[in-house]
Every structure is written in C-alpha cells, then in structure tokens.
Design an enzyme around this catalytic site. Sequence first.
Site, PDB file in Angstrom:
ATOM      1  N   LYS A 288     -46.812  94.684  51.094  1.00 38.21           N
ATOM      2  CA  LYS A 288     -46.221  93.603  50.401  1.00 38.21           C
ATOM      3  C   LYS A 288     -47.059  92.704  49.610  1.00 38.21           C
ATOM      4  O   LYS A 288     -48.234  92.390  50.454  1.00 38.21           O
ATOM      5  CB  LYS A 288     -45.167  92.836  50.904  1.00 38.21           C
ATOM      6  CG  LYS A 288     -44.325  91.966  50.010  1.00 38.21           C
ATOM      7  CD  LYS A 288     -43.449  91.128  50.795  1.00 38.21           C
ATOM      8  CE  LYS A 288     -42.527  90.177  49.982  1.00 38.21           C
ATOM      9  NZ  LYS A 288     -41.449  89.549  50.853  1.00 38.21           N
TER      10      LYS A 288
ATOM     11  N   SER B  59     -36.833  89.613  49.301  1.00 42.44           N
ATOM     12  CA  SER B  59     -37.940  89.870  48.127  1.00 42.44           C
ATOM     13  C   SER B  59     -38.919  90.959  48.604  1.00 42.44           C
ATOM     14  O   SER B  59     -39.589  91.352  47.609  1.00 42.44           O
ATOM     15  CB  SER B  59     -38.762  88.473  48.111  1.00 42.44           C
ATOM     16  OG  SER B  59     -39.430  88.408  49.539  1.00 42.44           O
TER      17      SER B  59
ATOM     18  N   SER C   2     -35.999  88.380  54.031  1.00 40.46           N
ATOM     19  CA  SER C   2     -36.567  89.284  52.782  1.00 40.46           C
ATOM     20  C   SER C   2     -37.117  90.786  53.493  1.00 40.46           C
ATOM     21  O   SER C   2     -37.491  91.524  52.758  1.00 40.46           O
ATOM     22  CB  SER C   2     -37.701  88.662  52.014  1.00 40.46           C
ATOM     23  OG  SER C   2     -37.341  87.810  50.994  1.00 40.46           O
TER      24      SER C   2
END
Length: 486
Positions: A78, A153, A177
């Site tokens: 990420k 996310s 997330s």
Amino acid sequence: MQLYSLTLSQARSMLQEGRVSAVELTRAVLERIDSLDSRINAYITVDPEGALEAARRADSAIAAGNRQALTGIPVAVKDLICTRRMPTTCGSRILKNFRPPYDATVICRLEEQGAVVLGKLNMDEFAMGSTNEHSAFGPTRNPWDLERIPGGSSGGAAAAVAADMCLAALGSDTGGSVRQPASHCGVVGLKPTYGRVSRFGLVAFASSLDQIGPLCKTVADAAVVLEAISGHDPADSTSVPEPVPDYASLLEGDLKGLRIGLPKEYFRVEGLDAGVRQAVEKAVRVLVDLGAGVVDISLPHSRHAVAAYYVIAPCEASSNLARYDGVKYGLREKEQDGLVAMYNATRSRGFGAEVQRRIILGTFALSAGYYDAYYGKASQVRTLIVDDFKQAFEKCDVIAAPVAPTPAYRLGETIDDPLAMYLSDVFTLAANLAGIPALSVPCGMADGGLPVGLQLMGAHFDEATLLKVGHRFEQAAGIDAKPQLD
Ligand code: GLN
C-alpha cells in the site's frame, strides 16, 4: 494454470524445486499488471526494473542455496509504506512526488526475506475511507464487478491480490482497512495485534490504531507473510518484544474444544444484508462440523464503537497531518503573500475533501474546552470496549462476526454521504480500539455473486489461533471462486 495465479505457497514450492525462476514469475505478474490494471487501477506506481533486479538476486540466492521465506515472491505494498526507491504518495496530491529517504521496517523485512517488491498500491487518501474513491489517483475498481468499490482503504491491495496482480500484499488497518477490502474482493486479510508489526515508516493516520497487515490468496500465505514482517523493532516504541511464533507450522490441528463466541449485538445490527448474514452463519456451521462449539457472548459497548472511533481517529489524524505544511514534505503551493497563505493554499489544494473533513473534525474535538467532552470521553468508551473483549475471551477462544454489513456497493453510493460510509465500519472498528488481532476469510457469496468475508477476532497476540481456524475453515469450505477478468 498461469504463473500469476499461483498462491504464495505454490510459488514457493515451484521456486524451490526449480520449476520456475523468480524472473519468469515476476515477468508473468508484471505482464498481468500491464494487461489488466488500466481497468482496475490497483497500482499507483509499478517498478518493473527494480522488481526484475530483485528477482535476479532471488534467483542467485536460490542457486546458492540461500532461500528465505519469501525469496522470489512478487508482492506489492500500500502506498503509505515508505519506500526509498519509489514515491510514497498516501493516495494524496500533497505527497504526489514525495520520495522517502528511508525504507519502512516492513520493507526491510520483506527484502531480507527475499521478496520482490513490484510497486505501490492505490488507497483512500491517508487511509481515510472505506471505498478507495478518496484517492487522488482515481478509484480502484472491484475485480468481481468493475462498477463496484473494492472496499478501502487498502482497496488497491485487495483488488491486486484478487486479480492476480501480485501474490501477496501489505495493507494497513486503522479501523478495518485490511479486513473490509479483503472481504469485498474475496481474499484473506489479517489485522495483527497492535504492536505485533513495526509501524516505523508507515505514514501515520491514527497512531494508536494503525497496524500493517497482509492481504493474501490463502490463510496459509498470510501466516508466512505475517511471520516475515512481525517482531520487535527498536525504531517503533509501540512494537512489542514478544517472540514471533512459526505461524505456518501452527495451521493444522484440531478444532475440537475450540469455543467460538457469537456476539449477539453484531447480528442485530440494522442494515445487515441477508446474504451476508447467511454466509456468516453457514461458516459458523462449518466450524461446528469441524468440532468447534458455539457460545453466545455479549459485547455491550460495541454499539458505541463507531462514535468513539470517529472521534479518536480524526483527533489523531489532525495532529499527525499537521506536518504537511508545504515546508517539510511534498507539495508547496506558491503564494505571494506570506507564510500563512502558503500553508493555507498547500493544505487546501493538497488534501482532498474527506481528509479535510477529518482534520477539521479532529481539530475541533481537540480544541481547548472540548478535549474532555470528546477525545477524553471517547477514550473512556474505548476502555469499556477493551473490557468487553477481556470478559468475552474468558468464555470463548475466537469471536466470529461479519466483516461488513453489505457486500461491495456501487461506486458513488456513499461519496456524498460520509456518515453512511462511516456506519459501514460497524463490525471492524472495535478490534482496532481494543488492539486485538482480526482475520477476514472468504466465506461465500451474497446476491449478485459478490464475495463475503467471515471475521474472526482473537485475544491479544493470538494470531496463531485465528490463522488455524481460518485455515481449517478454508480447507473445509473449499471456497475458491475467482473473478472472471479475461
Ligand atoms: N474506514 C475507516 C476510516 O475511514 C478505516 C480506515 C482504515 O482502517 N485505515 O477511518
């Protein structure tokens, strides 16, 4: 079978047996990204040269007999995990060209273990969101239905794993997330215990809640990645010097005598989709068939988790994000009339709407005179939530629950309704507030052929039990559907 569709464990055996080279495997995954990612938008940055160089090093290591846990495995992270050789944008315009001067501890650990880091994955800006629509780099799409959100996310991470654009990924979980996008994309996601994995080099959102975790194709793969990244780090004072178990060797084993707690409040939540409820209930029956027992438990304060989280997280975010002022990092908007105007212009144009909303919320809640009423009160509620879990784990070994109230919804559905988006975090936030580990494992399909995840929560530092239960479930349930993308 295509090389890119291998699981991490399958790829490890093939590399070990010399049936594939790290370079071949990396090329296959890079080609997959090339052919697919214009439709999905899971990656913000891909680094083919760096990846192939790492793959060549991996092949030399294998040839020399120096194989580590992840040698030659193509992974991605990420884009809020600092990488020296690639930009780290946090999905934000304010950090668009930011290149960190150092690698996060998890990057060092992945590389020490021989992993091939392919690139950086799309995300809601600064990890604030549940849909990946709050990215300055455009939304990621769900590989199961390109008109739907992948969750967030860590939506880029979940979509990339689901679409075979990496063998495993790292995301971060502040309020769900890792687990929620894993559930929406039909992959495995694990939020470790707070302190299990170093946060050094993880760009901070809400420091008392943030934790890095793996997203993988199988639970066994998640066990390998968790072991590789876990452990004490002197650079993160909140990382805990607990020994790291050999998670992969603890996956087998009997579920006889295991007590699964079903929190009654979780199954009464308004808006819980019937298909999600059925898939989760069916999953619990599979565990019972494997020898586990079920006990009813109560987590009475969990109904305040959304309210407490949406005070604590924005407060910590408002403080953490004060550092982006156009002076020290990333974007600086040129303004003629002074320093304050430059700060204003940089932050107004650099941050998107959701991040600005959280900063304003958090700054307000922390302002003099309001601290006790908001942050102070929310922290007290947090303690009650911690106590609920302590009591629950006297009666059970793991807690089973849904991950999200509905399967992935359509893009745009909550973009103008932040409260609706916040409410969809109802099942994931409590684990972060309590610091306990939680796993999301695919458990079936809801209407429309969309994946549903089963959430398993465990006591502090008991990832091993979660992984064992998840692994046994995965084998017994045999859920191996893949999105149709070709
Ligand atoms: N959806 C939650 C939020 O928007 C959680 C995000 C996260 O875990 N990073 O705050």
